[in-house]
Design an enzyme around this catalytic site. Structure first.
Site, PDB file in Angstrom:
ATOM      1  CG  ASP A  12      -1.809   1.256   1.418  1.00 38.70           C
ATOM      2  OD1 ASP A  12      -2.431   1.666   0.408  1.00 38.70           O
ATOM      3  OD2 ASP A  12      -1.610   1.948   2.586  1.00 38.70           O
ATOM      4  CG  ASP A  14      -2.128   7.745   0.076  1.00 37.71           C
ATOM      5  OD1 ASP A  14      -1.154   8.464   0.217  1.00 37.71           O
ATOM      6  OD2 ASP A  14      -2.666   7.407  -0.916  1.00 37.71           O
TER       7      ASP A  14
END
Length: 325
Positions: A12, A14
């Site tokens: 991932d 953010d």
């Protein structure tokens, strides 16, 4: 975690690799180390505001190497869902950035910005420029029967200043105004992870993320192991209370833990700590506080008891540091 036989790591972005314009310490070195071990790397993001090439440029500014083929966004997932459900050339009202509109066009559809009789669908992704007028157009189209696809429903977006409203907050406004539920294309749906793993030729990928209701839930929906890091949205308190569909297989403070053996990060009993069951979970012992969290989560998830107390000053201090006292 190379000892576990993972053949790809799906990161991932953010809250896991960076906070807005600030890289999370150790991220560039860790990603490089994963590559050096011969393990494929993919970046899987629910943020639909940037094209893969722009994500690559941002990563490079932060000291990470990447290619556009390694980036998988919820904008691409949204366009894929639309392409499967609509005839070629169908009009799609875009609530989001121009890069989202480009993905819609690449799927053989016609992006527009105004509601009209020909609009067959609405696609909604995060953009800092989304405004009331954009939501109003989408509201009209959805109420008229248009298919509504949300790229993601993250309520918040991690930034260098803290948590900001995410696409899910804007989706909630339209849900209230239309009384319609959107089709969600990104995480927690498994599509992004499945696509990323397939592009890497991976049979046993590991997901690394910070958010229980998207990263962890999406990985589990795809049948994948997942390392939850505490650099973004998830906290020790939310982990202890996590529902079965959002319980990671591994826990760590940040992604630098990928250099450690997988068994050291797995949720379960850990040396030095004892967690006794009852109406309240009683913690005693000493050792690494994240080992305590791993042991505590295992018992809380099995028993359904989430209230915790410490026996002894050392255990009390560890619970305090975890924010669980």
């Amino acid at each position: 975690m190379s000892d576990a036989g993972y053949d790809a790591v799906l990161f991932d972005l953010d809250g896991t690799v960076y906070h807005g314009t600030q890289v999370i310490p150790g991220a560039p070195e860790t990603v490089t180390a994963v590559r050096d071990q011969g393990t494929a790397v993919r970046f899987v993001t629910n943020n639909a505001s940037k094209a893969p090439a722009d994500v690559v440029a941002h990563l490079k500014q932060l000291g990470l190497s990447a290619d556009a083929e390694e980036v998988h966004t919820s904008a691409q997932a949204g366009a894929a869902v639309l392409g499967e459900r609509l005839p070629e050339g169908a009009e799609v009202l875009v609530v989001g950035t121009e890069s989202l509109a480009d993905e819609v066009a690449a799927a053989g559809l016609k992006p527009v910005r105004k509601a009209g009789e020909a609009v067959a669908a609405v696609v909604q992704g995060h953009s800092p420029d989304n405004a009331w007028a954009d939501l109003a157009e989408a509201c009209l189209a959805i109420r008229a029967g248009a298919l509504w696809v949300a790229c993601n429903v993250d309520a918040t977006l991690p930034s260098e200043r803290g948590l900001l409203p995410g696409n899910g907050s804007m989706v909630a406004a339209l849900r209230t105004a239309t009384e319609v539920e959107p089709v969600v294309a990104g995480k927690p749906q498994p599509l992004l992870f499945e696509t990323a793993a397939r592009s890497a030729g991976a049979d046993r990928p590991l997901v690394v993320g910070d958010r229980l209701d998207t990263d962890i839930a999406g990985a589990l929906a795809a049948g994948l192991d997942v390392l939850c890091v505490l650099t973004g949205v998830a906290t020790p308190a939310t982990l202890v209370r996590a529902i079965p569909q959002e319980r990671p297989t591994h826990l760590s403070a940040d992604l630098t833990a990928l250099s450690r053996p997988a068994d050291e990060l797995r949720v379960g009993p850990r040396p030095g700590w004892q967690v006794d069951e009852g109406d309240v979970l009683t913690v005693r012992g000493e050792g690494d506080r994240l080992d305590l969290l791993r042991a505590l989560c295992a018992v809380a998830w099995r028993s359904g008891v989430t209230t915790v107390r410490a026996e002894g000053d050392t255990a009390g201090a560890a619970l305090t540091r975890l924010g669980l006292a």
